[in-house]
Design a protein around this motif. Structure first.
Motif, PDB file in Angstrom:
ATOM      1  N   ILE A 135      80.958  40.445 -92.732  1.00  0.00           N
ATOM      2  CA  ILE A 135      80.261  40.504 -94.017  1.00  0.00           C
ATOM      3  C   ILE A 135      79.447  39.235 -94.240  1.00  0.00           C
ATOM      4  N   ALA A 136      80.041  38.092 -93.878  1.00  0.00           N
ATOM      5  CA  ALA A 136      79.324  36.818 -94.029  1.00  0.00           C
ATOM      6  C   ALA A 136      78.078  36.786 -93.153  1.00  0.00           C
ATOM      7  N   PHE A 137      78.197  37.233 -91.901  1.00  0.00           N
ATOM      8  CA  PHE A 137      77.042  37.246 -91.004  1.00  0.00           C
ATOM      9  C   PHE A 137      75.963  38.216 -91.482  1.00  0.00           C
ATOM     10  N   VAL A 138      76.377  39.340 -92.072  1.00  0.00           N
ATOM     11  CA  VAL A 138      75.406  40.280 -92.629  1.00  0.00           C
ATOM     12  C   VAL A 138      74.586  39.600 -93.730  1.00  0.00           C
ATOM     13  N   CYS A 139      75.272  38.928 -94.640  1.00  0.00           N
ATOM     14  CA  CYS A 139      74.583  38.283 -95.768  1.00  0.00           C
ATOM     15  C   CYS A 139      73.665  37.157 -95.286  1.00  0.00           C
ATOM     16  N   ILE A 140      74.168  36.303 -94.385  1.00  0.00           N
ATOM     17  CA  ILE A 140      73.351  35.193 -93.882  1.00  0.00           C
ATOM     18  C   ILE A 140      72.171  35.715 -93.079  1.00  0.00           C
ATOM     19  N   GLY A 141      72.424  36.713 -92.235  1.00  0.00           N
ATOM     20  CA  GLY A 141      71.349  37.284 -91.425  1.00  0.00           C
ATOM     21  C   GLY A 141      70.261  37.916 -92.268  1.00  0.00           C
ATOM     22  N   ILE A 142      70.652  38.629 -93.310  1.00  0.00           N
ATOM     23  CA  ILE A 142      69.659  39.263 -94.188  1.00  0.00           C
ATOM     24  C   ILE A 142      68.846  38.210 -94.918  1.00  0.00           C
ATOM     25  N   LEU A 143      69.484  37.133 -95.369  1.00  0.00           N
ATOM     26  CA  LEU A 143      68.754  36.071 -96.055  1.00  0.00           C
ATOM     27  C   LEU A 143      67.713  35.427 -95.130  1.00  0.00           C
ATOM     28  N   ILE A 144      68.099  35.143 -93.891  1.00  0.00           N
ATOM     29  CA  ILE A 144      67.155  34.555 -92.933  1.00  0.00           C
ATOM     30  C   ILE A 144      66.043  35.549 -92.596  1.00  0.00           C
ATOM     31  N   ALA A 186      71.923  39.591 -85.600  1.00  0.00           N
ATOM     32  CA  ALA A 186      73.157  39.261 -86.310  1.00  0.00           C
ATOM     33  C   ALA A 186      73.527  40.352 -87.312  1.00  0.00           C
ATOM     34  N   VAL A 187      72.524  40.847 -88.037  1.00  0.00           N
ATOM     35  CA  VAL A 187      72.788  41.891 -89.035  1.00  0.00           C
ATOM     36  C   VAL A 187      73.241  43.181 -88.356  1.00  0.00           C
ATOM     37  N   LEU A 188      72.510  43.601 -87.314  1.00  0.00           N
ATOM     38  CA  LEU A 188      72.867  44.846 -86.636  1.00  0.00           C
ATOM     39  C   LEU A 188      74.228  44.743 -85.963  1.00  0.00           C
ATOM     40  N   GLY A 189      74.482  43.609 -85.293  1.00  0.00           N
ATOM     41  CA  GLY A 189      75.775  43.441 -84.634  1.00  0.00           C
ATOM     42  C   GLY A 189      76.929  43.472 -85.623  1.00  0.00           C
ATOM     43  N   SER A 190      76.787  42.772 -86.731  1.00  0.00           N
ATOM     44  CA  SER A 190      77.838  42.762 -87.743  1.00  0.00           C
ATOM     45  C   SER A 190      78.005  44.133 -88.385  1.00  0.00           C
TER      46      SER A 190
END
Length: 630
Positions: A495-504, A529-533
């Motif tokens: 979930i954290a990687f999804v949020c960080i990836g989407i922000l970037i 990162a988003v797709l993998g997470s």
């Protein structure tokens, strides 16, 4: 000295992530904070439609059609409606599970933590105050239509410029805010009835546009669609750009969730109210846009008065009075939709100790937070009277988009890593020891009764009946616990990687002046990162504890994790696209909020000194505390 500073920093950080229990508001209500449960599903629909369909739509269709979409405006409204529905699904589930006042602030406090919840609550205060003031400032120009121009308005309704300082005051706007504030103080049922009346008039005006415009269109052959450059003169990019602009015309349905404590049957009525209100708004927007861009070619639409000008082209100048009546009613309903939620958010924050208890008081006779409502109304009236807040309108969007984003994140947390510990305040901590001893005794008794067998010979022969030992059961339970904790940790990091990836990803795609190679690299890495997470979240099981979280049996958001992630992506992109000027002004407000939290909210929080215990023990601890008091 270093260890002392480190301890203070550690406590400060822990305060940012402490979370309250789902039914904390229920315990507050036992102390006398009781709102009246008088709203039905029809009231919720009226509140949702009234807060969403503002007077802006009477102008928006012309501006967006001319500059972005052309005849494809209808598709832009549809895409924006679908994007808004992503947030509506998330809101519907959380409103059912946590039916308390506070809306997104309340959900975020339960699922994410106190720090982010304060940020959301503080942002929504800004949104509703500026939004209400901006809406009220629009009443004078619309009333001027009935008097033949702004210069013919009566002096008590007209705007005046204060000599020397050049401030334009608007007494009509302030009077409208005060009137709505008084109405909201009378009672929730009375104010919802007034909301229903003005919303009905507004919707009737839009139905007139659709019916009369449709008749003219079929009679004249829809000249607006007979264009050489086709249905998409600005291409798909223009259509999507138009969707981003008209998306903000769907903001308002979240006002429904702020009245959760005043709904007769929240588990059933809140999802229906949100869904029906948003559907009605989307249908009305699409039909109005179909008619207007069909009556007049998009390049010939008046950017200021597109609808009345379109009817005037066909000799129906008198239609301007009907449209203006609808616009005035839309302003009134939007203003009520802005002022209604804010006192309830202030009340929820005061219950949690983050604001003074003054804001949590509920009038015994009207059963509404009168003090919070009066403070909200006086502040909004002052702003509407003295300031032209149109330049601050972009700040209104920040609070809503932040709320939409955190609500989607909260759904992911609820499904995959729901809180498994419950905070106990100092008054309940005396019961922890006795309940813990009782649990240990029960476990020991159960072990000796069920698992404490020896190896005995069987009557059937010499075979031995090998009974499961207590240690093997404990090992099995420990193994399951380890597996569960590992899965929760994987889900949390995903979930954290999804949020960080989407922000970037959103930042790299939106920021101007970024080198193309760097933009491509950032988008590629963030997208991976988003797709993998997202794949990880889709493959692992959701936590079984979600079934026992909050109030069960209500609406559940479909297509998790895909729908909440799409919601986070859409809202983050819109947040990043708001511009540096808007973010600079918002950052000043956020800095003020951070100071208020540091010097008041953190030290007065109801969770200060709370001890967190496993959720399985919470009920027994509360029961033991009640027995001791009895």
């Amino acid at each position: 000295m270093g260890s002392f500073c480190g301890g203070k920093c550690s406590r400060a950080l822990r305060s940012l992530v402490r979370r309250k229990r789902v039914d904390s508001a229920a315990h507050a209500r036992r102390d006398g904070h009781q709102l009246a449960r008088r709203l039905s599903v029809l009231d919720l629909i009226a509140i949702g439609v009234g807060a969403t369909v503002g007077a802006g739509v009477y102008i928006l269709v012309g501006t967006v059609a001319r500059e972005y979409t052309g005849p494809a405006l209808t598709i832009s409204f549809l895409i924006a409606g679908v994007a808004a529905a992503l947030s509506a699904f998330c809101y519907a589930e959380l409103a059912c599970r946590c039916p308390s006042a506070g809306s997104a602030y309340h959900y975020t406090y339960i699922c994410v933590g106190e720090g982010v919840a304060w940020l959301i609550g503080w942002s929504l205060i800004l949104e509703y105050t500026i939004g209400g003031s901006a809406v009220a400032r629009g009443i004078s120009p619309n009333l001027a239509v009935f008097f033949g121009g702004e210069d013919k308005l009566p002096s008590f309704l007209a705007r005046h410029t204060i000599p020397g300082i050049g401030i334009v005051v608007d007494p009509c706007a302030a009077a409208l805010v005060i009137t709505v504030t008084v109405l909201l103080c009378i009672g929730i049922k009375e104010s919802s009835m007034a909301q229903t009346i003005v919303t009905t008039i507004n919707v009737s005006a839009m139905i007139f546009i659709i019916a009369a415009g449709g008749y003219i269109g079929f009679k004249t052959g829809w000249v607006g669609y007979e264009l050489p450059n086709g249905y998409f003169p600005y291409g798909v990019t223009g259509m999507l750009g138009g969707s981003a602009v008209v998306f903000f015309s769907y903001i308002g349905f979240d006002s429904v969730t702020s009245t959760a404590e005043e709904v007769k049957n929240p588990q059933r009525d809140l999802p229906v109210g949100i869904g029906v209100a948003l559907s009605i708004c989307c249908i009305l927007y699409m039909l109005v846009s179909v008619v207007i861009v069909g009556l007049v070619p998009y390049y010939a639409l008046d950017p200021d008065t597109p609808i009345s000008s379109a009817f005037a082209n066909y000799g129906m100048q008198w239609a301007a009075y009907i449209l203006t009546t609808g616009a005035v009613m839309a302003l009134c309903s939007s203003l009520m939709g802005s002022i209604l939620p804010q006192p309830r958010i202030l009340m929820a924050m005061a219950r949690d100790g983050l604001l003074p208890s003054f804001f949590a008081d509920i009038n015994r006779h009207t059963q509404v937070p009168v003090k919070s409502t009066v403070v909200t109304g006086v502040l909004a009236a002052a702003l509407a009277f003295f300031m032209d807040v149109s330049q601050l309108a972009g700040m209104v969007s920040v609070g809503t988009l932040l709320a939409f984003t955190t609500v989607a994140v909260s759904v992911l947390i609820l499904r995959y890593v729901p809180p498994d510990e419950v905070p106990l305040t100092s008054g309940l901590q005396e019961s922890i020891g006795s309940v813990s001893s009782q649990f240990n005794n029960d476990l020991k008794g159960t072990a000796s009764m069920d698992f404490g067998y020896s190896v005995v010979p069987s009557k059937e022969g010499d075979q031995l009946l090998v009974e499961t030992s207590e240690s093997s059961i404990e090992d099995d339970a420990m193994q399951k616990h380890v597996i569960k904790e590992r899965r929760r940790k994987i889900a949390a990091w995903s979930i954290a990687f999804v949020c960080i990836g989407i922000l970037i990803l959103a930042s790299a795609a939106s920021v101007e002046g970024l080198p193309s190679m760097l933009r491509l690299i950032l988008c590629g890495l963030a997208g991976d990162a988003v797709l993998g997470s997202l794949v990880v979240l889709a493959c692992i099981e959701q936590d079984d504890a979600r079934h026992d979280f909050g109030h069960a049996g209500g609406f559940q958001c479909p297509f998790v994790p895909f729908l909440p992630v799409a919601c986070i992506l859409v809202n983050t992109y819109l947040l990043v696209s708001l511009g540096l000027g808007t973010w600079f002004r918002v950052s000043i407000w956020m800095l003020i909020g951070a100071l208020v939290y540091i010097f008041y909210g953190r030290s007065h929080s109801s969770l200060k000194g709370a001890v967190y215990v496993p959720a399985a023990y919470a009920h027994e601890i509360y029961q033991a505390s009640s027995d001791r008091q009895a």
